[in-house]
Scaffold this motif. Structure first.
Motif, PDB file in Angstrom:
ATOM      1  N   GLU A  13      78.647  39.358  77.028  1.00 59.96           N
ATOM      2  CA  GLU A  13      79.535  39.006  78.129  1.00 59.96           C
ATOM      3  C   GLU A  13      79.263  39.863  79.363  1.00 59.96           C
ATOM      4  O   GLU A  13      80.136  40.087  80.196  1.00 59.96           O
ATOM      5  N   THR A  14      78.040  40.358  79.454  1.00 61.56           N
ATOM      6  CA  THR A  14      77.604  41.099  80.635  1.00 61.56           C
ATOM      7  C   THR A  14      76.911  40.141  81.600  1.00 61.56           C
ATOM      8  O   THR A  14      76.029  39.385  81.199  1.00 61.56           O
ATOM      9  N   LEU A  17      74.015  39.534  88.644  1.00 65.56           N
ATOM     10  CA  LEU A  17      73.674  38.580  89.702  1.00 65.56           C
ATOM     11  C   LEU A  17      73.328  39.307  90.988  1.00 65.56           C
ATOM     12  O   LEU A  17      73.712  40.466  91.194  1.00 65.56           O
ATOM     13  N   LEU A  18      72.568  38.623  91.848  1.00 64.35           N
ATOM     14  CA  LEU A  18      72.193  39.173  93.151  1.00 64.35           C
ATOM     15  C   LEU A  18      73.089  38.581  94.231  1.00 64.35           C
ATOM     16  O   LEU A  18      73.250  37.364  94.317  1.00 64.35           O
ATOM     17  N   ASP A  19      73.700  39.432  95.026  1.00 57.30           N
ATOM     18  CA  ASP A  19      74.543  39.019  96.142  1.00 57.30           C
ATOM     19  C   ASP A  19      73.918  39.608  97.403  1.00 57.30           C
ATOM     20  O   ASP A  19      74.114  40.785  97.718  1.00 57.30           O
ATOM     21  N   ASP A  20      73.159  38.763  98.115  1.00 59.38           N
ATOM     22  CA  ASP A  20      72.360  39.230  99.252  1.00 59.38           C
ATOM     23  C   ASP A  20      71.402  40.326  98.769  1.00 59.38           C
ATOM     24  O   ASP A  20      70.545  40.075  97.943  1.00 59.38           O
ATOM     25  N   VAL A  25      76.879  43.779  88.822  1.00 55.51           N
ATOM     26  CA  VAL A  25      76.919  43.780  87.364  1.00 55.51           C
ATOM     27  C   VAL A  25      78.371  43.674  86.916  1.00 55.51           C
ATOM     28  O   VAL A  25      79.213  44.490  87.298  1.00 55.51           O
ATOM     29  N   ASN A  26      78.687  42.654  86.122  1.00 50.96           N
ATOM     30  CA  ASN A  26      80.029  42.454  85.584  1.00 50.96           C
ATOM     31  C   ASN A  26      79.999  42.850  84.104  1.00 50.96           C
ATOM     32  O   ASN A  26      79.263  42.262  83.316  1.00 50.96           O
TER      33      ASN A  26
END
Length: 255
Positions: A13-14, A17-20, A25-26
């Motif tokens: 459940e990790t 993702l790339l945001d700009d 990391v969640n």
């Protein structure tokens, strides 16, 4: 410097993702019931977190050195907000002799007996960090004098000649399994490598908190069980606590 997460994360459940131009990391905790004071395991987060997990149960430091037990106990007491106690100091105040002179005049049995009496008196205390007498003269070195030590979480601060962490862990495992020393009755063992330096006290205290955290998270009923052991009179039946009315001298009592 290596920084560890406070506890385990569910890998499945990790989310990454790339945001700009930022990596997001969640992380989802493996145990949602455990409160994390912080995302990483630091002195501050361990102090807060372990104080909550202990639920007031005291901590006893045992091992080969009275000085190490004393120095580390002071750091732990400050971090946890517990009262610091030192059985060596209490014994010397009461007998008006040093431990060394007591050994010479009365023998090592007198030291372990006197410390056992002190441990009995402090076993009902809560929120204390107790430094015990180190070496072979103290009560903790003798397996038959652990009756009141079981009232708290015991940590063996063990000096080691291991060359790396893996060897130290294997040495600790062998020590705990062999039961060749009274110290092996401790709940956890923390290995100390190299020559002792008082400046290491806080680092050792942090390692102690980390070990206690892992122990309690592996069995969250342990603090309550310690509390029950105290309420029933520290009869020496740890970890298999007998019903009220059990007589330790005969092994019988109320069903």
């Amino acid at each position: 410097m290596e920084i560890s997460l406070y506890d385990k994360i569910k890998p499945a459940e990790t989310i990454w993702l790339l945001d700009d131009d930022q990596l997001v990391v969640n992380l989802k905790k493996q145990d949602p019931e455990v409160k994390w004071p912080d995302i990483t395991e630091t002195w501050e987060s361990l102090s807060v977190g372990v104080a909550q997990l202990l639920k007031g149960v005291s901590v006893y430091l045992v091992g080969e050195s009275s000085e190490i037990n004393y120095k580390v106990s002071r750091e732990l007491a400050v971090g946890l907000g517990y009262a610091p106690l030192d059985t060596k100091e209490l014994l010397e105040t009461f007998t008006k002799q040093t431990v060394d002179s007591l050994v010479i005049t009365e023998g090592s049995n007198a030291v372990s007996e006197a410390e056992s009496a002190i441990l009995e008196s402090v076993s009902s205390h809560i929120r204390s960090v107790v430094a015990t007498i180190g070496g072979q003269h103290g009560a903790a070195a003798r397996g038959d004098r652990w009756r009141h030590l079981y009232s708290g979480f015991t940590v063996w601060l063990s000096q080691s000649e291991a060359k790396d962490e893996a060897a130290a862990k294997e040495e600790a495992r062998i020590n705990m399994q062999s039961r060749s020393q009274g110290f092996a009755n401790a709940d956890v063992v923390v290995k100390l490598g190299g020559c002792w330096d008082p400046d290491y006290s806080k680092s050792v205290a942090q390692a102690t908190l980390s070990a206690l955290k892992q122990l309690i998270l592996s069995d969250k009923k342990l603090p309550g069980k310690k509390g029950l052991y105290i309420r029933l009179g520290c009869r020496g039946d740890w970890p298999n606590i007998k019903p009220p009315g059990w007589d330790p001298s005969t092994g019988t009592g109320a069903a």
